[in-house]
Motif scaffolding. Structure first.
Motif, PDB file in Angstrom:
ATOM      1  N   GLN A  40     -17.042  12.002 -14.367  1.00 40.34           N
ATOM      2  CA  GLN A  40     -18.503  11.939 -14.424  1.00 40.34           C
ATOM      3  C   GLN A  40     -19.084  12.946 -13.432  1.00 40.34           C
ATOM      4  O   GLN A  40     -18.591  13.099 -12.322  1.00 40.34           O
ATOM      5  N   SER A  87     -23.819  10.506 -10.436  1.00 38.29           N
ATOM      6  CA  SER A  87     -23.387   9.250  -9.806  1.00 38.29           C
ATOM      7  C   SER A  87     -23.421   8.069 -10.765  1.00 38.29           C
ATOM      8  O   SER A  87     -22.651   7.130 -10.616  1.00 38.29           O
ATOM      9  N   THR A  88     -24.282   8.118 -11.764  1.00 34.76           N
ATOM     10  CA  THR A  88     -24.377   7.026 -12.737  1.00 34.76           C
ATOM     11  C   THR A  88     -23.933   7.473 -14.132  1.00 34.76           C
ATOM     12  O   THR A  88     -24.318   6.876 -15.129  1.00 34.76           O
ATOM     13  N   CYS A 113     -20.955   7.381 -15.650  1.00 36.78           N
ATOM     14  CA  CYS A 113     -19.664   6.872 -16.127  1.00 36.78           C
ATOM     15  C   CYS A 113     -19.654   6.601 -17.630  1.00 36.78           C
ATOM     16  O   CYS A 113     -18.671   6.894 -18.311  1.00 36.78           O
ATOM     17  N   TYR A 124     -28.843   4.680 -16.317  1.00 32.44           N
ATOM     18  CA  TYR A 124     -27.793   3.684 -16.470  1.00 32.44           C
ATOM     19  C   TYR A 124     -27.530   3.511 -17.956  1.00 32.44           C
ATOM     20  O   TYR A 124     -28.455   3.303 -18.736  1.00 32.44           O
ATOM     21  N   ASN A 146     -16.448  -4.406 -12.616  1.00 29.45           N
ATOM     22  CA  ASN A 146     -17.042  -4.544 -11.286  1.00 29.45           C
ATOM     23  C   ASN A 146     -18.552  -4.776 -11.332  1.00 29.45           C
ATOM     24  O   ASN A 146     -19.336  -4.033 -10.742  1.00 29.45           O
ATOM     25  N   ASN A 202     -25.709  -4.120 -12.332  1.00 29.58           N
ATOM     26  CA  ASN A 202     -25.065  -2.861 -12.719  1.00 29.58           C
ATOM     27  C   ASN A 202     -23.553  -3.034 -12.766  1.00 29.58           C
ATOM     28  O   ASN A 202     -23.001  -3.925 -12.122  1.00 29.58           O
ATOM     29  N   TRP A 203     -22.889  -2.165 -13.512  1.00 30.87           N
ATOM     30  CA  TRP A 203     -21.439  -2.165 -13.600  1.00 30.87           C
ATOM     31  C   TRP A 203     -20.966  -0.736 -13.752  1.00 30.87           C
ATOM     32  O   TRP A 203     -21.774   0.190 -13.783  1.00 30.87           O
ATOM     33  N   HIS A 204     -19.659  -0.551 -13.867  1.00 30.33           N
ATOM     34  CA  HIS A 204     -19.043   0.773 -14.004  1.00 30.33           C
ATOM     35  C   HIS A 204     -18.282   0.806 -15.329  1.00 30.33           C
ATOM     36  O   HIS A 204     -17.507  -0.105 -15.624  1.00 30.33           O
ATOM     37  N   TRP A 205     -18.491   1.846 -16.136  1.00 29.32           N
ATOM     38  CA  TRP A 205     -17.790   2.003 -17.413  1.00 29.32           C
ATOM     39  C   TRP A 205     -16.479   2.760 -17.206  1.00 29.32           C
ATOM     40  O   TRP A 205     -16.446   3.753 -16.482  1.00 29.32           O
ATOM     41  N   ASP A 228     -10.511   6.126 -15.523  1.00 29.28           N
ATOM     42  CA  ASP A 228     -11.728   5.917 -14.756  1.00 29.28           C
ATOM     43  C   ASP A 228     -12.375   7.266 -14.472  1.00 29.28           C
ATOM     44  O   ASP A 228     -11.767   8.119 -13.825  1.00 29.28           O
ATOM     45  N   ARG A 283     -14.413   8.072 -12.382  1.00 27.32           N
ATOM     46  CA  ARG A 283     -14.766   8.261 -10.974  1.00 27.32           C
ATOM     47  C   ARG A 283     -13.561   8.186 -10.046  1.00 27.32           C
ATOM     48  O   ARG A 283     -13.640   8.596  -8.895  1.00 27.32           O
TER      49      ARG A 283
END
Length: 145
Positions: free
Chosen positions: A6, A9-10, A12, A47, A86, A92-95, A109, A111
């Motif tokens: 990515q 920062s957002t 993902c 997001y 997470n 919010n979460w992480h894809w 991942d 990131r």
């Protein structure tokens, strides 16, 4: 499938779509601006919601199953999925991309420092979107049953 990092920062969710499509992050980000009506213009944070992922997948003829909430990685029966991990208190979460075959399962991942993650205890699953895959003429194509 090649991991895509990515660039925001957002970003993902966009990076996960880029992995599915097999293209660059910037290409998917540009498409998000063109296809998603509620997508912010400019450098603001964004997001990616499940509906955004579905719209971008559809634009590339990639079919998917129902978005499902679960905290158990073993409940994912699909070979390939985009997973939300997470979950934070702010919602919010992480894809990430989840891939499994035979006796191997791992996370790509966008990131993380390593290419493949297998630390499922640290990657707390919240939900996932299964991706339906079939092989056709030696090319990976996607199809709903």
């Amino acid at each position: 499938m090649k991991r895509v990092i990515q660039e925001d920062s957002t970003g993902c969710g966009l990076a996960c779509i880029a992995m599915m499509v097999g293209t660059r992050y910037k290409t998917i980000k540009k498409q998000a601006h063109e296809l998603l009506h509620d997508w912010p213009s400019g450098p603001r944070s964004f997001y990616t919601e499940p509906t955004h992922l579905k719209t971008l997948l559809k634009a590339h003829s990639i079919e998917y199953g129902h978005y499902r909430r679960t905290s158990n990685w073993r409940q994912i029966k699909a070979e390939l999925a985009i997973a939300a991990i997470n979950l934070q208190k702010n919602g919010n979460w992480h894809w990430v991309v989840f891939k499994q075959q035979a006796n191997d399962a791992y996370i790509l991942d966008p990131r993380a420092k390593q290419e493949k993650r297998r630390d499922f205890g640290r990657a707390k699953l919240h939900a996932y979107l299964p991706i339906r895959l079939t092989e056709h003429l030696g090319v990976l194509t996607h199809k709903i049953p």
